[in-house]
Scaffold this motif. Structure first.
Motif, PDB file in Angstrom:
ATOM      1  N   ARG A 267      -6.482 -21.453  30.443  1.00 22.00           N
ATOM      2  CA  ARG A 267      -6.447 -22.591  29.525  1.00 22.00           C
ATOM      3  C   ARG A 267      -6.665 -23.854  30.343  1.00 22.00           C
ATOM      4  NH1 ARG A 267      -1.073 -22.922  27.906  1.00 22.00           N
ATOM      5  NH2 ARG A 267      -1.678 -24.651  26.549  1.00 22.00           N
ATOM      6  N   PRO A 268      -7.747 -24.595  30.097  1.00 25.19           N
ATOM      7  CA  PRO A 268      -8.043 -25.800  30.884  1.00 25.19           C
ATOM      8  C   PRO A 268      -6.869 -26.771  30.910  1.00 25.19           C
ATOM      9  CG  PRO A 268      -9.897 -25.244  29.479  1.00 25.19           C
ATOM     10  CD  PRO A 268      -8.769 -24.345  29.069  1.00 25.19           C
ATOM     11  N   ARG A 269      -6.606 -27.304  32.121  1.00 23.75           N
ATOM     12  CA  ARG A 269      -5.576 -28.314  32.373  1.00 23.75           C
ATOM     13  C   ARG A 269      -4.164 -27.818  32.055  1.00 23.75           C
ATOM     14  NH1 ARG A 269      -8.655 -32.518  33.764  1.00 23.75           N
ATOM     15  NH2 ARG A 269     -10.615 -32.866  32.657  1.00 23.75           N
ATOM     16  N   ALA A 270      -3.969 -26.510  32.004  1.00 24.29           N
ATOM     17  CA  ALA A 270      -2.640 -25.950  31.748  1.00 24.29           C
ATOM     18  C   ALA A 270      -2.148 -25.228  32.997  1.00 24.29           C
ATOM     19  CB  ALA A 270      -2.684 -24.977  30.568  1.00 24.29           C
ATOM     20  N   GLY A 271      -0.852 -25.357  33.273  1.00 32.05           N
ATOM     21  CA  GLY A 271      -0.240 -24.604  34.360  1.00 32.05           C
ATOM     22  C   GLY A 271      -0.714 -24.971  35.745  1.00 32.05           C
ATOM     23  N   GLU A 272      -1.056 -26.239  35.965  1.00 32.19           N
ATOM     24  CA  GLU A 272      -1.600 -26.637  37.268  1.00 32.19           C
ATOM     25  C   GLU A 272      -0.644 -26.307  38.404  1.00 32.19           C
ATOM     26  OE1 GLU A 272      -3.279 -30.579  39.653  1.00 32.19           O
ATOM     27  OE2 GLU A 272      -2.650 -30.746  37.560  1.00 32.19           O
ATOM     28  N   ASN A 273       0.639 -26.634  38.242  1.00 29.51           N
ATOM     29  CA  ASN A 273       1.591 -26.385  39.322  1.00 29.51           C
ATOM     30  C   ASN A 273       1.724 -24.895  39.618  1.00 29.51           C
ATOM     31  OD1 ASN A 273       2.085 -29.117  39.599  1.00 29.51           O
ATOM     32  ND2 ASN A 273       3.886 -29.100  38.263  1.00 29.51           N
ATOM     33  N   ALA A 274       1.760 -24.081  38.558  1.00 32.32           N
ATOM     34  CA  ALA A 274       1.890 -22.642  38.754  1.00 32.32           C
ATOM     35  C   ALA A 274       0.660 -22.070  39.467  1.00 32.32           C
ATOM     36  CB  ALA A 274       2.087 -21.942  37.416  1.00 32.32           C
ATOM     37  N   ILE A 275      -0.528 -22.551  39.114  1.00 36.61           N
ATOM     38  CA  ILE A 275      -1.741 -22.052  39.756  1.00 36.61           C
ATOM     39  C   ILE A 275      -1.813 -22.519  41.206  1.00 36.61           C
ATOM     40  CG2 ILE A 275      -4.271 -22.119  39.716  1.00 36.61           C
ATOM     41  CD1 ILE A 275      -4.064 -22.316  36.639  1.00 36.61           C
ATOM     42  N   ASN A 276      -1.476 -23.771  41.457  1.00 39.55           N
ATOM     43  CA  ASN A 276      -1.441 -24.242  42.839  1.00 39.55           C
ATOM     44  C   ASN A 276      -0.511 -23.384  43.686  1.00 39.55           C
ATOM     45  OD1 ASN A 276      -3.221 -26.371  42.405  1.00 39.55           O
ATOM     46  ND2 ASN A 276      -1.615 -27.862  42.015  1.00 39.55           N
ATOM     47  N   ALA A 277       0.664 -23.090  43.139  1.00 41.31           N
ATOM     48  CA  ALA A 277       1.656 -22.317  43.886  1.00 41.31           C
ATOM     49  C   ALA A 277       1.193 -20.888  44.127  1.00 41.31           C
ATOM     50  CB  ALA A 277       2.991 -22.329  43.144  1.00 41.31           C
ATOM     51  N   VAL A 278       0.552 -20.278  43.128  1.00 43.20           N
ATOM     52  CA  VAL A 278       0.163 -18.871  43.287  1.00 43.20           C
ATOM     53  C   VAL A 278      -0.958 -18.721  44.304  1.00 43.20           C
ATOM     54  CG1 VAL A 278      -1.659 -18.598  41.515  1.00 43.20           C
ATOM     55  CG2 VAL A 278      -0.022 -16.740  41.942  1.00 43.20           C
ATOM     56  N   ILE A 279      -1.745 -19.766  44.534  1.00 46.02           N
ATOM     57  CA  ILE A 279      -2.748 -19.711  45.601  1.00 46.02           C
ATOM     58  C   ILE A 279      -2.072 -19.440  46.940  1.00 46.02           C
ATOM     59  CG2 ILE A 279      -4.382 -21.126  46.929  1.00 46.02           C
ATOM     60  CD1 ILE A 279      -5.244 -22.382  44.243  1.00 46.02           C
ATOM     61  N   GLY A 280      -0.974 -20.142  47.198  1.00 48.38           N
ATOM     62  CA  GLY A 280      -0.219 -19.892  48.419  1.00 48.38           C
ATOM     63  C   GLY A 280       0.462 -18.534  48.404  1.00 48.38           C
ATOM     64  N   THR A 281       0.958 -18.123  47.240  1.00 50.46           N
ATOM     65  CA  THR A 281       1.659 -16.844  47.126  1.00 50.46           C
ATOM     66  C   THR A 281       0.756 -15.666  47.449  1.00 50.46           C
ATOM     67  OG1 THR A 281       3.164 -17.734  45.451  1.00 50.46           O
ATOM     68  CG2 THR A 281       2.934 -15.341  45.554  1.00 50.46           C
ATOM     69  N   VAL A 282      -0.454 -15.643  46.856  1.00 46.88           N
ATOM     70  CA  VAL A 282      -1.332 -14.495  47.087  1.00 46.88           C
ATOM     71  C   VAL A 282      -1.885 -14.507  48.508  1.00 46.88           C
ATOM     72  CG1 VAL A 282      -1.905 -14.208  44.658  1.00 46.88           C
ATOM     73  CG2 VAL A 282      -3.371 -15.661  46.090  1.00 46.88           C
ATOM     74  N   ALA A 283      -2.139 -15.697  49.061  1.00 46.48           N
ATOM     75  CA  ALA A 283      -2.595 -15.761  50.453  1.00 46.48           C
ATOM     76  C   ALA A 283      -1.516 -15.238  51.387  1.00 46.48           C
ATOM     77  CB  ALA A 283      -2.973 -17.190  50.818  1.00 46.48           C
ATOM     78  N   ALA A 284      -0.254 -15.634  51.136  1.00 42.38           N
ATOM     79  CA  ALA A 284       0.850 -15.171  51.967  1.00 42.38           C
ATOM     80  C   ALA A 284       1.035 -13.658  51.858  1.00 42.38           C
ATOM     81  CB  ALA A 284       2.139 -15.895  51.567  1.00 42.38           C
ATOM     82  N   ALA A 285       0.881 -13.106  50.644  1.00 42.85           N
ATOM     83  CA  ALA A 285       1.008 -11.671  50.458  1.00 42.85           C
ATOM     84  C   ALA A 285      -0.086 -10.924  51.226  1.00 42.85           C
ATOM     85  CB  ALA A 285       0.939 -11.328  48.981  1.00 42.85           C
ATOM     86  N   ALA A 286      -1.314 -11.460  51.190  1.00 44.69           N
ATOM     87  CA  ALA A 286      -2.422 -10.836  51.911  1.00 44.69           C
ATOM     88  C   ALA A 286      -2.194 -10.899  53.416  1.00 44.69           C
ATOM     89  CB  ALA A 286      -3.740 -11.505  51.533  1.00 44.69           C
ATOM     90  N   VAL A 287      -1.757 -12.054  53.897  1.00 47.94           N
ATOM     91  CA  VAL A 287      -1.498 -12.194  55.337  1.00 47.94           C
ATOM     92  C   VAL A 287      -0.365 -11.265  55.768  1.00 47.94           C
ATOM     93  CG1 VAL A 287      -0.608 -13.783  57.081  1.00 47.94           C
ATOM     94  CG2 VAL A 287      -2.406 -14.537  55.523  1.00 47.94           C
ATOM     95  N   ALA A 288       0.684 -11.166  54.949  1.00 49.99           N
ATOM     96  CA  ALA A 288       1.809 -10.296  55.295  1.00 49.99           C
ATOM     97  C   ALA A 288       1.363  -8.849  55.426  1.00 49.99           C
ATOM     98  CB  ALA A 288       2.898 -10.413  54.242  1.00 49.99           C
ATOM     99  N   SER A 289       0.449  -8.420  54.557  1.00 51.77           N
ATOM    100  CA  SER A 289      -0.019  -7.039  54.645  1.00 51.77           C
ATOM    101  C   SER A 289      -0.839  -6.820  55.928  1.00 51.77           C
ATOM    102  CB  SER A 289      -0.844  -6.666  53.421  1.00 51.77           C
ATOM    103  OG  SER A 289      -2.100  -7.342  53.408  1.00 51.77           O
ATOM    104  N   LEU A 290      -1.589  -7.831  56.345  1.00 50.40           N
ATOM    105  CA  LEU A 290      -2.334  -7.722  57.588  1.00 50.40           C
ATOM    106  C   LEU A 290      -1.407  -7.733  58.798  1.00 50.40           C
ATOM    107  CD1 LEU A 290      -5.356 -10.091  56.825  1.00 50.40           C
ATOM    108  CD2 LEU A 290      -5.414  -7.605  56.980  1.00 50.40           C
ATOM    109  N   ARG A 291      -0.362  -8.518  58.747  1.00 51.82           N
ATOM    110  CA  ARG A 291       0.573  -8.594  59.869  1.00 51.82           C
ATOM    111  C   ARG A 291       1.371  -7.307  60.020  1.00 51.82           C
ATOM    112  NH1 ARG A 291       1.264 -13.330  62.350  1.00 51.82           N
ATOM    113  NH2 ARG A 291       3.465 -13.047  62.862  1.00 51.82           N
ATOM    114  N   ARG A 292       1.580  -6.590  58.917  1.00 49.42           N
ATOM    115  CA  ARG A 292       2.269  -5.296  59.008  1.00 49.42           C
ATOM    116  C   ARG A 292       1.387  -4.233  59.673  1.00 49.42           C
ATOM    117  NH1 ARG A 292       4.176  -6.725  53.744  1.00 49.42           N
ATOM    118  NH2 ARG A 292       2.492  -5.525  52.770  1.00 49.42           N
TER     119      ARG A 292
END
Length: 292
Positions: A267-292
């Motif tokens: 939905r355009p212009r909806a949930g901006e904070n949640a989307i910004n935050a999940v960008i960091g969340t999924v990147a961190a999850a991917a990095v954590a799997s590589l570090r394991r």
């Protein structure tokens, strides 16, 4: 939870690629699918500037004039200046990467040339990436879709509120095949090459790394990591629909990861904070799997 499920839970579709810089590990989700680049393509512009400077084809101290009424419109930097300004080429790069100044970007694109950027992308085998026109050209394409000639005319016709969202969201600029486009895989590979001094002369790569480390905003990739983890990044967004960030994450132990996350809001212009935050969340999850 799957990466794309995390993104969907935040109200967006998403594409991701995270690569070890000093190894071969990789995590990806739709990494070869074309996406609207938005302002993350400015990393390509910066690389081309510093490649040409290293080759002696331009002087990074060369002075460039930005004249109101002639520069590309945007929300930051010289795009909103009321008076003429004169800055160096290298300071234009700083304005472009730290605060995403559109006017600075197009002054640099004019200086280095779209054809030269295309040649560099081909040399680096980034076949999913294309910069067919400047930011001004991208914005003008939106106006053309409405029957006007330029973005300035469109903005003037809808002053002061600006064009309605439905007009913007129907434009070709939000479709990768008609926009400045890339893939998550291409952008992660580009960053890896830059951080390994393989995207051009070492001096050019070092200059891009240095300026990317100064980006002002820290609410996407960086949000997924502790304070002692360094993040050098470039974000991008378009009309409340596209929110992206690419960057390199460096841990205190020296291990480094190139990350590219692209999103498109349900939905355009909806949930901006949640989307910004999940960008960091999924990147961190991917990095954590590589570090394991």
């Amino acid at each position: 939870m799957e990466i794309r499920e995390l993104l969907a839970g935040a109200g967006c579709d998403g594409w991701l690629c995270v690569m070890e810089i000093d190894g071969d590990g990789e995590v990806h989700a739709g990494s070869d699918e074309p996406v609207v680049a938005a302002s993350v393509f400015k990393v390509i512009v910066a690389l081309e500037v510093f490649r040409q400077a290293a080759a002696g084809e331009l002087d990074p101290r060369e002075r460039v004039r930005a004249r109101p009424g002639e520069t590309t419109l945007g929300p930051t930097g010289m795009s909103v200046f009321a008076d003429e300004a004169e800055v160096s080429v290298r300071d234009l790069v700083t304005m472009m990467l730290t605060i995403s100044d559109n006017a600075a970007t197009d002054l640099l694109v004019e200086r280095v040339g779209l054809d030269r950027m295309a040649a560099t992308l081909a040399e680096l085998k980034l076949t999913g990436t294309a910069v067919p026109y400047s930011l001004g050209g991208l914005l003008d394409s939106i106006a053309v879709d409405t029957g006007l000639a330029t973005w300035r005319e469109l903005m003037a016709a809808h002053h002061p509120a600006g064009p309605p969202d439905e007009m913007l969201h129907a434009s070709r600029a939000l479709r990768p095949e008609h926009s400045i486009r890339t893939t998550a895989g291409d952008m992660a590979r580009l960053l890896k090459l830059i951080w390994l001094d393989r995207a051009g002369p070492a001096e050019a790569c070092a200059n891009v790394r240095a300026v990317m480390g100064q980006q002002v905003t820290r609410h996407r990739l960086a949000m997924g990591f502790p304070d002692d983890v360094r993040v050098a990044a470039k974000s991008g967004g378009l009309f409340g629909v596209v929110r992206n960030e690419v960057g390199v994450i460096r841990f205190p132990d020296g291990r480094r990861y190139a990350a590219a996350v692209f999103t498109r809001a349900h939905r355009p212009r909806a949930g901006e904070n949640a989307i910004n935050a999940v960008i960091g969340t999924v990147a961190a999850a991917a990095v954590a799997s590589l570090r394991r």
